[in-house]
Scaffold this motif. Structure first.
Motif, mmCIF file in Angstrom:
data_model
loop_
_atom_site.group_PDB
_atom_site.id
_atom_site.type_symbol
_atom_site.label_atom_id
_atom_site.label_comp_id
_atom_site.label_asym_id
_atom_site.label_seq_id
_atom_site.Cartn_x
_atom_site.Cartn_y
_atom_site.Cartn_z
ATOM 1 N N UNK A 95 -1.445 -26.659 6.727
ATOM 2 C CA UNK A 95 -0.192 -26.247 7.351
ATOM 3 C C UNK A 95 -0.407 -25.145 8.384
ATOM 4 N N UNK A 96 -1.662 -24.741 8.584
ATOM 5 C CA UNK A 96 -2.022 -23.782 9.626
ATOM 6 C C UNK A 96 -1.296 -22.444 9.459
ATOM 7 N N UNK A 97 -1.605 -21.757 8.364
ATOM 8 C CA UNK A 97 -1.021 -20.435 8.127
ATOM 9 C C UNK A 97 -2.128 -19.389 8.052
ATOM 10 N N UNK A 98 -1.782 -18.177 8.432
ATOM 11 C CA UNK A 98 -2.674 -17.024 8.304
ATOM 12 C C UNK A 98 -1.921 -15.963 7.507
ATOM 13 N N UNK A 99 -2.482 -15.549 6.374
ATOM 14 C CA UNK A 99 -1.882 -14.496 5.553
ATOM 15 C C UNK A 99 -2.610 -13.190 5.856
ATOM 16 N N UNK A 100 -1.935 -12.294 6.545
ATOM 17 C CA UNK A 100 -2.543 -11.029 6.962
ATOM 18 C C UNK A 100 -1.967 -9.890 6.128
ATOM 19 N N UNK A 101 -2.807 -9.286 5.290
ATOM 20 C CA UNK A 101 -2.357 -8.220 4.392
ATOM 21 C C UNK A 101 -2.510 -6.867 5.077
ATOM 22 N N UNK A 102 -1.438 -6.076 5.023
ATOM 23 C CA UNK A 102 -1.437 -4.722 5.554
ATOM 24 C C UNK A 102 -0.955 -3.775 4.463
ATOM 25 N N UNK A 103 -1.576 -2.611 4.372
ATOM 26 C CA UNK A 103 -1.174 -1.622 3.367
ATOM 27 C C UNK A 103 -0.394 -0.502 4.045
ATOM 28 N N UNK A 104 0.583 0.051 3.319
ATOM 29 C CA UNK A 104 1.361 1.153 3.863
ATOM 30 C C UNK A 104 0.458 2.347 4.165
ATOM 31 N N UNK A 105 0.761 3.027 5.263
ATOM 32 C CA UNK A 105 -0.013 4.210 5.645
ATOM 33 C C UNK A 105 0.231 5.367 4.684
ATOM 34 N N UNK A 106 1.390 5.418 4.095
ATOM 35 C CA UNK A 106 1.748 6.472 3.154
ATOM 36 C C UNK A 106 2.834 5.981 2.233
ATOM 37 N N UNK A 107 3.317 6.870 1.363
ATOM 38 C CA UNK A 107 4.286 6.464 0.364
ATOM 39 C C UNK A 107 5.716 6.823 0.747
#
Length: 345
Positions: A95-107
């Protein structure tokens, strides 16, 4: 019979129905790219509705970029969520998907809102695990005006999100309350609740469900304190030690969040591990070991891979790439005990 009844659906028909040009339909159906996400979704929707004579499942559509934004994986749950999306990307490779994980810079809310807006600049969808705060809600609402948003594990109502994916947290809390009350027995006792964040709707719902069952069915059980770990697993041992110093008669601990291993360490240090009923969430290698040791009595399980898969399915359905998927229903609550542990792979 007229000839029109036998005429096959053409690119012209799809273009008229989707209100786009014939060249746009051609680009979508032949995977040539250069079409906006909105137009591509419309073309695929009407191509299916009009039953164009083409294998739409094999259409080489443009890549969909899914932004997954969450806290850094300091706890096993977030590690497993990240791994779940990696597996989901492989499962939906066609299905041509890219899962790009990003983490929060702070809380804090400003850091979370800034990270969300940055991570979704070139995204086609957002999956987010975040707590409710006006600044965060405003950022998610802004994003949801242009791309679909899935709230994962804890809901974000009022943001325009497409769906919530996860367990029914209030029901999960009620199950935890039922287990706690039955394990402690008729004599009852004092209960300590350790929650992650009061602002996380999922944690608040778990605590609410837990308390409601104790009040209704087990009135001899008394919640003496609710302590907040801020989802920092390393602080839960200290919270347990301090709580027992204030209330030595605590007979049960309910953890709505991460950090069960820290709670176990605190109970061991206080020589309370065999005397305290302990109920938590999320089945993983750590909680499995605690169940086998008899320190953790029950785990309300979530399956991050199933959650990640469902998020991707909903996004594909939104873009008419997976129309067979039905509307989402909350995942059922599962309980893991020492006697029903699955075998290790």
């Amino acid at each position: 019979m007229t000839e029109s009844k036998y005429r096959k659906t053409s690119i012209i028909d799809v273009a008229k129905a989707a209100n786009v040009s014939e060249s746009t339909v051609d680009r979508v159906l032949n995977g040539r790219g250069g079409v906006s996400r909105e137009k591509e979704a419309r073309v695929l929707e009407f191509a299916r509705k009009l039953k164009i004579d083409r294998a739409l499942g094999a259409v080489s559509a443009r890549w969909l970029r899914i932004a997954i934004v969450m806290h850094r994986p300091d706890a096993p749950y977030y590690v497993h969520v990240k791994e779940g999306f990696e597996l989901a990307q492989k499962a939906f490779e066609e299905q041509r998907i890219i899962c790009a994980v990003t983490f929060f810079d702070g809380f804090g809310p400003p850091e979370i809102a800034k990270t969300l807006l940055r991570a979704t600049q070139k995204a086609d969808a957002l999956v987010v695990i975040a707590y409710e705060h006006p600044e965060i809600v405003a950022a998610v609402r802004q994003i949801s005006r242009t791309i679909p948003v899935i709230a994962l594990a804890t809901d974000l109502p009022g943001t325009g999100r497409l769906a919530y994916v996860g367990a029914d947290n209030r029901a999960a809390g009620r199950v935890a309350g039922e287990l706690m009350g039955r394990f402690i027995g008729e004599a009852g006792g004092q209960i300590l609740i350790i929650t992650g964040l009061h602002e996380l709707l999922g944690h608040a719902e778990r605590e609410s469900g837990f308390r409601s069952v104790l009040e209704r069915q087990f009135p001899t059980c008394e919640v003496v304190e609710t302590l907040e770990s801020r989802e920092r697993p390393e602080v839960t041992e200290r919270l347990v030690r301090d709580a027992f110093r204030r209330n030595p008669a605590i007979g049960g601990v309910y953890n709505t969040s991460v950090g069960s291993e820290g709670i176990a360490d605190g109970l061991r240090a206080l020589h309370k591990a065999r005397k305290t009923i302990f109920v938590g969430h999320e089945f993983n290698a750590n909680s499995r070991g605690l169940l086998l040791d008899g320190i953790l009595h029950a785990v309300i399980d979530e399956n991050p891979f199933n959650e990640a898969t469902r998020c991707v399915e909903l996004i594909l359905r939104h873009y008419h790439r997976n129309p067979s998927q039905s509307a989402y229903k909350p995942l059922p609550v599962a309980v893991m005990l020492r006697e029903n542990l699955p075998p290790i792979d």
